[in-house]
Scaffold this motif. Structure first.
Motif, PDB file in Angstrom:
ATOM      1  N   LYS A 166      47.501  46.883  37.526  1.00  0.00           N
ATOM      2  CA  LYS A 166      48.981  46.541  37.048  1.00  0.00           C
ATOM      3  C   LYS A 166      49.070  44.927  37.060  1.00  0.00           C
ATOM      4  O   LYS A 166      49.600  44.241  36.311  1.00  0.00           O
ATOM      5  CB  LYS A 166      50.054  46.971  38.098  1.00  0.00           C
ATOM      6  N   LEU A 167      48.246  44.328  37.939  1.00  0.00           N
ATOM      7  CA  LEU A 167      48.182  42.826  38.032  1.00  0.00           C
ATOM      8  C   LEU A 167      47.334  42.262  36.582  1.00  0.00           C
ATOM      9  O   LEU A 167      48.068  41.274  36.062  1.00  0.00           O
ATOM     10  CB  LEU A 167      47.413  42.359  39.181  1.00  0.00           C
ATOM     11  N   PHE A 168      46.556  42.966  36.317  1.00  0.00           N
ATOM     12  CA  PHE A 168      45.645  42.566  35.069  1.00  0.00           C
ATOM     13  C   PHE A 168      46.383  42.675  33.881  1.00  0.00           C
ATOM     14  O   PHE A 168      46.457  41.756  33.013  1.00  0.00           O
ATOM     15  CB  PHE A 168      44.565  43.291  34.989  1.00  0.00           C
ATOM     16  N   VAL A 169      47.293  43.793  33.868  1.00  0.00           N
ATOM     17  CA  VAL A 169      48.110  44.001  32.649  1.00  0.00           C
ATOM     18  C   VAL A 169      49.353  43.003  32.499  1.00  0.00           C
ATOM     19  O   VAL A 169      49.496  42.543  31.464  1.00  0.00           O
ATOM     20  CB  VAL A 169      48.626  45.577  32.574  1.00  0.00           C
ATOM     21  N   ALA A 170      49.799  42.626  33.564  1.00  0.00           N
ATOM     22  CA  ALA A 170      51.018  41.739  33.650  1.00  0.00           C
ATOM     23  C   ALA A 170      50.450  40.230  33.081  1.00  0.00           C
ATOM     24  O   ALA A 170      51.155  39.525  32.478  1.00  0.00           O
ATOM     25  CB  ALA A 170      51.284  41.525  35.188  1.00  0.00           C
ATOM     26  N   LYS A 171      48.932  39.656  33.667  1.00  0.00           N
ATOM     27  CA  LYS A 171      48.684  38.637  33.148  1.00  0.00           C
ATOM     28  C   LYS A 171      48.380  38.904  31.615  1.00  0.00           C
ATOM     29  O   LYS A 171      48.296  37.468  30.904  1.00  0.00           O
ATOM     30  CB  LYS A 171      47.098  38.533  34.022  1.00  0.00           C
TER      31      LYS A 171
END
Length: 55
Positions: free
Chosen positions: A44-49
């Motif tokens: 989720k962090l990767f997608v948000a970035k």
């Protein structure tokens, strides 16, 4: 044609008809039973970035 060849051709046709009839139904029945891999850590962090969101 000899009897064995006729019988073999008949059985081949029957098997093809059987496969044509039941293959689409089998795929419908197994649709929800495919392998779903585990989501990687911090996905989720990767997608948000990648989307430019501030997390």
């Amino acid at each position: 044609m000899n009897k064995r060849k006729k019988t073999g051709m008949y059985l081949g046709k029957v098997m093809c008809k059987f496969a044509e009839t039941f293959a689409p139904q089998a795929s419908e029945l197994c649709r929800g039973q495919y392998y779903q891999p585990k989501e990687p850590d911090n996905m989720k962090l990767f997608v948000a970035k990648c989307q430019g969101k501030n997390v």
